[in-house]
Design a protein around this motif. Structure first.
Motif, mmCIF file in Angstrom:
data_model
loop_
_atom_site.group_PDB
_atom_site.id
_atom_site.type_symbol
_atom_site.label_atom_id
_atom_site.label_comp_id
_atom_site.label_asym_id
_atom_site.label_seq_id
_atom_site.Cartn_x
_atom_site.Cartn_y
_atom_site.Cartn_z
ATOM 1 N N LEU A 184 0.827 -1.207 0.000
ATOM 2 C CA LEU A 184 0.000 0.000 0.000
ATOM 3 C C LEU A 184 0.861 1.256 0.000
ATOM 4 O O LEU A 184 0.528 2.252 -0.641
ATOM 5 C CB LEU A 184 -0.914 0.007 1.230
ATOM 6 N N GLU A 185 1.965 1.203 0.722
ATOM 7 C CA GLU A 185 2.791 2.395 0.861
ATOM 8 C C GLU A 185 3.429 2.826 -0.450
ATOM 9 O O GLU A 185 3.789 3.991 -0.618
ATOM 10 C CB GLU A 185 3.859 2.167 1.926
ATOM 11 N N GLU A 186 3.556 1.901 -1.392
ATOM 12 C CA GLU A 186 4.096 2.259 -2.703
ATOM 13 C C GLU A 186 3.205 3.272 -3.415
ATOM 14 O O GLU A 186 3.669 3.996 -4.292
ATOM 15 C CB GLU A 186 4.231 0.999 -3.571
ATOM 16 N N TRP A 187 1.925 3.308 -3.024
ATOM 17 C CA TRP A 187 0.940 4.164 -3.688
ATOM 18 C C TRP A 187 0.442 5.267 -2.755
ATOM 19 O O TRP A 187 -0.650 5.784 -2.952
ATOM 20 C CB TRP A 187 -0.256 3.312 -4.140
ATOM 21 N N SER A 188 1.210 5.652 -1.755
ATOM 22 C CA SER A 188 0.638 6.556 -0.759
ATOM 23 C C SER A 188 1.644 7.582 -0.240
ATOM 24 O O SER A 188 2.857 7.377 -0.310
ATOM 25 C CB SER A 188 0.087 5.751 0.423
ATOM 26 N N THR A 189 1.094 8.674 0.277
ATOM 27 C CA THR A 189 1.873 9.719 0.940
ATOM 28 C C THR A 189 1.112 10.138 2.195
ATOM 29 O O THR A 189 -0.094 10.411 2.126
ATOM 30 C CB THR A 189 2.050 10.951 0.029
ATOM 31 N N ALA A 247 -6.339 11.449 -8.983
ATOM 32 C CA ALA A 247 -6.712 10.949 -10.310
ATOM 33 C C ALA A 247 -5.758 9.871 -10.819
ATOM 34 O O ALA A 247 -6.133 9.063 -11.680
ATOM 35 C CB ALA A 247 -6.758 12.113 -11.298
ATOM 36 N N LYS A 248 -4.544 9.826 -10.292
ATOM 37 C CA LYS A 248 -3.567 8.821 -10.714
ATOM 38 C C LYS A 248 -3.612 7.565 -9.846
ATOM 39 O O LYS A 248 -2.793 6.664 -10.027
ATOM 40 C CB LYS A 248 -2.162 9.426 -10.696
ATOM 41 N N GLY A 249 -4.535 7.526 -8.887
ATOM 42 C CA GLY A 249 -4.649 6.368 -8.018
ATOM 43 C C GLY A 249 -3.713 6.410 -6.821
ATOM 44 O O GLY A 249 -3.570 5.407 -6.110
ATOM 45 N N HIS A 250 -3.107 7.564 -6.563
ATOM 46 C CA HIS A 250 -2.212 7.709 -5.417
ATOM 47 C C HIS A 250 -3.031 8.142 -4.199
ATOM 48 O O HIS A 250 -3.901 9.003 -4.306
ATOM 49 C CB HIS A 250 -1.133 8.758 -5.721
ATOM 50 N N TYR A 251 -2.730 7.560 -3.047
ATOM 51 C CA TYR A 251 -3.476 7.860 -1.827
ATOM 52 C C TYR A 251 -2.748 8.917 -1.001
ATOM 53 O O TYR A 251 -1.535 8.833 -0.800
ATOM 54 C CB TYR A 251 -3.681 6.595 -0.996
ATOM 55 N N HIS A 252 -3.504 9.885 -0.541
ATOM 56 C CA HIS A 252 -2.956 10.943 0.289
ATOM 57 C C HIS A 252 -3.658 10.917 1.647
ATOM 58 O O HIS A 252 -4.889 10.926 1.707
ATOM 59 C CB HIS A 252 -3.182 12.308 -0.362
#
Length: 309
Positions: free
Chosen positions: A102-107, A242-247
């Motif tokens: 999950l962390e690969e896609w998150s900030t 919009a790019k599927g990244h989680y904030h």
């Protein structure tokens, strides 16, 4: 009436629910980009063929976002169904996917605000709202800072068991929404509690207050809980771009709450949640009847009419 707590597969609905949990565990093995694509497709199909609570959601959007045209609201609602579809896979990922995936896609930003409260020795209500990303944003935050959660137990016993097990395996504790003494004790012990008070429910500490300028049943207990628990209130928002990244964005402590006016505190919290919703409007849970049970003198905004069809 008491909930049925039996998870026997011979009980009606339990076998189907158990199959659903197995599907969730299987879907958690998929790459996040795949699961988002499948979820978006499922949400699109639901929006076209079986638009669950479409009338409720459109009514909410008309009341809360009157500046939009009807076409813009319907387009937003379609994206919301897509977000709901994605949310099913996000929930599965939150419960069953290794967090490093999950962390690969998150900030996560603003952790210093949690550290400041922790250094003061106080607990905190981690104030958020019901977005489709609620579970996955909570999981991402949990990996940075241990906390407990306040939750409402699902009626379906198999799903309730899966939820409780998933949360208990990682959180300090899970506290049912009406276990107020346990909540206050945890706050006084310095714990952080995941807390989302935005869904209107008639209870002892509630009032009719504006939400997007519209009278709504509103929880006024937040400030009281903070005072009794000698705790801070720290807001956070989790959303998908919009790019599927989680904030996951953590905001500074609300130092002006609690005040001597619980209703004024609740209005400020509503306004904060409104600002969160405007940041990711397709991901807020519009299917909830936010303006129900307002009492005598208020219109039943969900009564069927020609324009709601």
């Amino acid at each position: 009436m008491p909930h049925n707590t039996s998870t026997s597969l011979w009980r009606p609905g339990n076998l189907l629910a158990a199959f659903g949990v197995l599907l969730m565990k299987g879907s958690a093995r998929l790459p996040l980009s795949w699961s988002r694509g499948i979820g978006k497709f499922i949400g699109s199909v639901v929006a076209i063929i079986f638009p669950y609570r479409r009338h409720v959601a459109l009514t909410n959007l008309r009341l809360c976002l009157p500046e939009l045209t009807e076409k813009e609201r319907k387009d937003l609602l379609f994206r919301h169904y897509q977000s709901m579809g994605i949310g099913l896979f996000e929930l599965a990922a939150a419960w069953y996917k290794p967090v490093e995936k999950l962390e690969e896609w998150s900030t996560v930003t603003g952790l210093e605000h949690l550290e400041a409260v922790a250094e003061s020795g106080r607990g905190a209500l981690l104030l958020t709202a019901h977005f489709t990303t609620l579970e996955i944003s909570g999981r991402l935050l949990l990996n940075k800072r241990p906390f407990s959660c306040l939750y409402r137990r699902p009626d379906q016993p198999v799903i309730a068991k899966a939820m409780t097990e998933a949360r208990k395996s990682r959180m300090n504790r899970v506290i049912h929404w009406n276990e107020t003494n346990d909540l206050i004790r945890a706050l006084r012990d310095g714990e952080f509690i995941w807390y989302a008070p935005d869904q209107g429910k008639r209870m002892k500490y509630s009032a009719i207050l504006p939400f997007f300028g519209v009278p709504a049943v509103t929880n006024t207990a937040t400030g009281r809980l903070a005072r009794l628990g000698k705790a801070a209130i720290v807001p956070f928002l989790g959303y998908r771009d919009a790019k599927g990244h989680y904030h996951v964005e953590i905001y500074p402590e609300l130092k002006d709450i609690p005040s001597e006016d619980p209703d004024a505190d609740a209005v400020k919290i509503n306004q904060l949640i409104e600002s969160f919703i405007r940041k990711a409007p397709d991901q807020y849970f519009w299917l909830h009847r936010r303006f129900k049970k307002r009492g005598a003198g208020f219109e039943d905004v969900y009564a069927k009419s020609g324009r709601g069809k």
